[in-house]
Design a protein around this motif. Structure first.
Motif, mmCIF file in Angstrom:
data_model
loop_
_atom_site.group_PDB
_atom_site.id
_atom_site.type_symbol
_atom_site.label_atom_id
_atom_site.label_comp_id
_atom_site.label_asym_id
_atom_site.label_seq_id
_atom_site.Cartn_x
_atom_site.Cartn_y
_atom_site.Cartn_z
ATOM 1 N N GLY A 148 2.670 9.098 -2.270
ATOM 2 C CA GLY A 148 3.467 9.923 -1.370
ATOM 3 C C GLY A 148 2.871 9.987 0.015
ATOM 4 N N MET A 149 1.543 9.849 0.121
ATOM 5 C CA MET A 149 0.911 9.830 1.439
ATOM 6 C C MET A 149 1.271 8.516 2.128
ATOM 7 S SD MET A 149 -2.832 11.399 0.477
ATOM 8 C CE MET A 149 -3.428 11.275 2.162
ATOM 9 N N GLY A 150 1.903 8.612 3.281
ATOM 10 C CA GLY A 150 2.338 7.417 3.988
ATOM 11 C C GLY A 150 3.724 6.956 3.612
ATOM 12 N N GLY A 151 4.381 7.670 2.687
ATOM 13 C CA GLY A 151 5.763 7.357 2.342
ATOM 14 C C GLY A 151 5.937 6.046 1.587
ATOM 15 N N MET A 152 7.163 5.552 1.591
ATOM 16 C CA MET A 152 7.507 4.336 0.854
ATOM 17 C C MET A 152 6.772 3.120 1.410
ATOM 18 S SD MET A 152 9.445 4.918 -1.757
ATOM 19 C CE MET A 152 9.945 3.218 -2.072
ATOM 20 N N GLU A 153 6.529 3.096 2.699
ATOM 21 C CA GLU A 153 5.825 1.956 3.288
ATOM 22 C C GLU A 153 4.437 1.793 2.678
ATOM 23 O OE1 GLU A 153 4.137 0.364 7.619
ATOM 24 O OE2 GLU A 153 5.272 2.239 7.479
ATOM 25 N N ALA A 154 3.722 2.922 2.532
ATOM 26 C CA ALA A 154 2.389 2.863 1.940
ATOM 27 C C ALA A 154 2.466 2.465 0.466
ATOM 28 C CB ALA A 154 1.692 4.214 2.086
ATOM 29 N N LEU A 155 3.444 2.983 -0.264
ATOM 30 C CA LEU A 155 3.593 2.611 -1.670
ATOM 31 C C LEU A 155 3.788 1.104 -1.819
ATOM 32 C CD1 LEU A 155 3.975 3.405 -4.684
ATOM 33 C CD2 LEU A 155 6.428 3.555 -4.195
ATOM 34 N N LYS A 156 4.662 0.553 -0.997
ATOM 35 C CA LYS A 156 4.917 -0.897 -1.061
ATOM 36 C C LYS A 156 3.665 -1.682 -0.705
ATOM 37 C CE LYS A 156 9.844 -0.464 0.029
ATOM 38 N NZ LYS A 156 10.911 -0.712 1.050
ATOM 39 N N GLY A 157 2.973 -1.248 0.344
ATOM 40 C CA GLY A 157 1.785 -1.969 0.769
ATOM 41 C C GLY A 157 0.638 -1.873 -0.208
ATOM 42 N N ARG A 158 0.462 -0.717 -0.831
ATOM 43 C CA ARG A 158 -0.682 -0.484 -1.706
ATOM 44 C C ARG A 158 -0.479 -1.019 -3.121
ATOM 45 N NH1 ARG A 158 -1.866 5.744 -1.613
ATOM 46 N NH2 ARG A 158 -3.629 5.090 -2.905
ATOM 47 N N TYR A 159 0.756 -0.959 -3.636
ATOM 48 C CA TYR A 159 0.950 -1.222 -5.059
ATOM 49 C C TYR A 159 2.084 -2.178 -5.422
ATOM 50 C CZ TYR A 159 -2.195 2.734 -5.663
ATOM 51 O OH TYR A 159 -3.286 3.558 -5.618
ATOM 52 N N LEU A 160 3.114 -2.269 -4.607
ATOM 53 C CA LEU A 160 4.285 -3.055 -4.992
ATOM 54 C C LEU A 160 4.238 -4.476 -4.436
ATOM 55 C CD1 LEU A 160 7.103 -0.352 -4.658
ATOM 56 C CD2 LEU A 160 5.674 -0.910 -6.632
ATOM 57 N N ASP A 161 4.171 -4.605 -3.118
ATOM 58 C CA ASP A 161 4.231 -5.932 -2.500
ATOM 59 C C ASP A 161 3.044 -6.813 -2.862
ATOM 60 O OD1 ASP A 161 6.559 -5.073 -1.343
ATOM 61 O OD2 ASP A 161 5.716 -4.760 0.650
ATOM 62 N N ASN A 162 1.888 -6.193 -3.094
ATOM 63 C CA ASN A 162 0.690 -6.974 -3.437
ATOM 64 C C ASN A 162 0.537 -7.222 -4.935
ATOM 65 O OD1 ASN A 162 -0.089 -4.489 -4.393
ATOM 66 N ND2 ASN A 162 -1.801 -4.196 -2.973
ATOM 67 N N GLY A 163 1.476 -6.711 -5.743
ATOM 68 C CA GLY A 163 1.446 -6.947 -7.182
ATOM 69 C C GLY A 163 0.450 -6.107 -7.949
ATOM 70 N N MET A 164 -0.169 -5.117 -7.297
ATOM 71 C CA MET A 164 -1.188 -4.329 -7.988
ATOM 72 C C MET A 164 -0.626 -3.494 -9.126
ATOM 73 S SD MET A 164 -4.278 -4.949 -7.278
ATOM 74 C CE MET A 164 -4.975 -3.542 -8.154
ATOM 75 N N LEU A 165 0.566 -2.944 -8.951
ATOM 76 C CA LEU A 165 1.128 -2.142 -10.035
ATOM 77 C C LEU A 165 1.417 -3.013 -11.251
ATOM 78 C CD1 LEU A 165 2.051 0.450 -11.227
ATOM 79 C CD2 LEU A 165 4.194 0.296 -9.953
ATOM 80 N N ASP A 166 1.971 -4.202 -11.030
ATOM 81 C CA ASP A 166 2.206 -5.123 -12.148
ATOM 82 C C ASP A 166 0.875 -5.491 -12.813
ATOM 83 O OD1 ASP A 166 4.941 -5.168 -11.713
ATOM 84 O OD2 ASP A 166 4.818 -6.860 -10.323
ATOM 85 N N PHE A 167 -0.160 -5.683 -12.007
ATOM 86 C CA PHE A 167 -1.486 -6.000 -12.547
ATOM 87 C C PHE A 167 -1.999 -4.871 -13.432
ATOM 88 C CE2 PHE A 167 -6.065 -5.251 -12.043
ATOM 89 C CZ PHE A 167 -6.586 -6.400 -12.638
ATOM 90 N N LEU A 168 -1.861 -3.629 -12.969
ATOM 91 C CA LEU A 168 -2.366 -2.492 -13.733
ATOM 92 C C LEU A 168 -1.597 -2.316 -15.039
ATOM 93 C CD1 LEU A 168 -2.930 0.042 -10.804
ATOM 94 C CD2 LEU A 168 -4.672 -1.242 -12.050
ATOM 95 N N VAL A 169 -0.313 -2.592 -15.012
ATOM 96 C CA VAL A 169 0.473 -2.528 -16.249
ATOM 97 C C VAL A 169 -0.060 -3.546 -17.254
ATOM 98 C CG1 VAL A 169 2.741 -2.957 -17.257
ATOM 99 C CG2 VAL A 169 2.551 -1.595 -15.160
ATOM 100 N N LYS A 170 -0.398 -4.748 -16.790
ATOM 101 C CA LYS A 170 -0.945 -5.771 -17.680
ATOM 102 C C LYS A 170 -2.337 -5.381 -18.171
ATOM 103 C CE LYS A 170 1.711 -9.578 -15.684
ATOM 104 N NZ LYS A 170 1.668 -10.844 -14.903
ATOM 105 N N GLU A 171 -3.113 -4.717 -17.316
ATOM 106 C CA GLU A 171 -4.418 -4.233 -17.748
ATOM 107 C C GLU A 171 -4.284 -3.187 -18.857
ATOM 108 O OE1 GLU A 171 -7.995 -4.995 -16.135
ATOM 109 O OE2 GLU A 171 -6.567 -6.594 -16.618
ATOM 110 N N ARG A 172 -3.245 -2.390 -18.794
ATOM 111 C CA ARG A 172 -2.981 -1.436 -19.875
ATOM 112 C C ARG A 172 -2.632 -2.181 -21.161
ATOM 113 N NH1 ARG A 172 1.731 2.858 -18.972
ATOM 114 N NH2 ARG A 172 2.843 0.894 -18.712
#
Length: 436
Positions: free
Chosen positions: A149-173
């Motif tokens: 939520g800090m930095g809005g949708m732009e920060a969410l996309k940059g931190r976790y979505l566009d770089n694939g980090m969220l998909d990576f963390l799901v696979k780590e789970r």
């Protein structure tokens, strides 16, 4: 990024030097007045400390049996650093979890890739793997996408979505290196709603939210969030997602109420601490898995053990009583600083949390004179100014803020820090000159 870190001290190194609770510790030594206030023993609890009656909750996703009291690790006890430079964590007091079997405790940590310098996949992966090395574990029980939520949708996309980090963390789970995956919410409700709308895809195991009896209905009034905790919890409840609670004491403010509110709570339950009301409120909702408490001293732990061993849920009448208490508290305009120190270090040397917390203490103790006509003006004026100089060295006071705004983006409470510092500095100057 590496070159920058050679020149500039980062927040993690800063915390190692000055200690995560420097301003809080100072507050215990230097109040706004020397008389007993809400921080005195009258606000504490009484009675034996149970060791075998803890209330537990069970995670619906992994079956984890979790104690309702969780240990927040931002405010460990401190001691002077051996080199005389600030304070460090008192390891003898803290001890290490490694002396216990690994399956006897749960570790939670977060991916704190706030800065755009850490948004890249490479930098985020480095931060992720460093957590395993620092914690000396081969799996993490609860992994958080931090500060959502800090930095809005732009920060969410940059931190976790566009770089694939969220998909990576799901696979780590899926691989078992993360047992529970969730996020902590700190700001823009659009981001919160967006991530919950994708629950079927990501299958959040938990979400960490700020919840207390003031923010339940009055988050906007305290400027801590743009959405009340009642909504945040309700959205999780509808989806069957367990909640982990942060800031049950609203940054410590619900344990340091003004004398009138302390008396109000103690009249109802003389044997209970002021803080216990807030912890009972936070624990009374069924989908809450655990309530985090940053317990610096043994008496904090003992008091919380009394509250949750076992939990006595609030009655509807007691909830109404706390809502009335919240409304009374809002008449005292404190600044929603919770001493997290995300704003630090200040490039101009200010001790931002210490300045804000001193002001809050004086508000709660009635030592913020409104004008020269106040009956208590002279006494309150002296208490504020003397306490200010004791709590905050002159070179680190609000007068040195140039309004660079570097701190604003890092504040999870959305405080306009330069504005508040300038307001306090103007107030201090008026007190000194007697022109208030």
């Amino acid at each position: 990024m590496e070159d920058k870190n050679k020149k500039d001290i980062n927040r993690r190194d800063f915390i190692k030097i000055v200690g995560i609770s420097a301003a809080t510790s100072t507050g215990l030594l230097y109040g706004c007045s020397s008389k007993g206030t809400s921080s005195s023993s009258s606000a504490t609890g009484e009675g034996e400390v149970p060791t075998d009656k803890m209330t537990y909750r069970t995670s619906p996703t992994t079956g984890d049996r979790v104690s309702l009291l969780g240990y927040g690790c931002m405010r460990w006890p401190l001691k002077p650093a051996p080199n005389g430079n600030g304070e460090v964590i008192d390891q003898d007091a803290v001890n290490a979890l490694s002396r216990h079997p690994r399956d006897k405790y749960y570790i939670a940590t977060k991916l704190s890739n706030f800065s755009p310098d850490t948004w890249s996949r490479e930098a985020s992966l480095k931060m992720y793997h460093k957590s395993f090395a620092d914690l000396q574990v081969d799996y993490i029980d609860y992994m958080l996408l931090h500060g959502i939520g800090m930095g809005g949708m732009e920060a969410l996309k940059g931190r976790y979505l566009d770089n694939g980090m969220l998909d990576f963390l799901v696979k780590e789970r899926e691989a078992g290196r993360i047992r529970n995956l969730g996020f902590s919410y700190h700001g823009d409700i659009e981001v919160y709603d967006y991530l919950l709308s994708r629950h079927d895809e990501f299958k959040w195991d938990f979400v960490q939210i700020q919840l207390n009896y003031v923010d339940w209905k009055h988050a906007k009034e305290t400027n801590t969030r743009n959405t009340d905790a009642e909504y945040l919890y309700g959205e999780l409840h509808k989806r069957g997602i367990p909640s982990i609670i942060m800031e049950p004491l609203l940054g410590g403010r619900l344990s340091k109420l003004n004398d009138n509110l302390v008396a109000r709570l103690k009249q109802r339950r003389p044997e209970s601490s002021v803080a216990s009301w807030a912890f009972r409120f936070a624990g009374s909702f069924p989908d809450i898995l655990t309530v985090l408490s940053g317990m610096t001293y043994m008496e904090h732990l003992q008091d919380n053990l009394r509250t949750y061993s076992p939990l006595e849920p609030l009655t509807d009448e007691e909830k109404e009583f706390l809502e009335e208490t919240a409304q009374l508290m809002l008449k005292y305009p404190t600044i929603p600083c919770n001493d997290c120190k995300y704003c630090m270090p200040c490039p101009y040397g200010l001790d931002i949390p210490a300045v804000l917390l001193h002001y809050n203490r004086c508000v709660n103790e009635g030592n913020v004179p409104r004008n020269g006509q106040d009956e208590n003006y002279a006494k309150a004026r002296r208490a504020f100014l003397v306490g200010y100089d004791r709590s905050v060295p002159k070179l680190r006071q609000a007068s040195h803020c140039i309004g660079c705004n570097q701190c604003v983006a890092h504040c999870p409470q959305n405080i306009d820090i330069p504005k508040e510092l300038h307001r306090i500095d103007q107030f201090v100057e008026q007190l000194k000159q007697g022109t208030l």
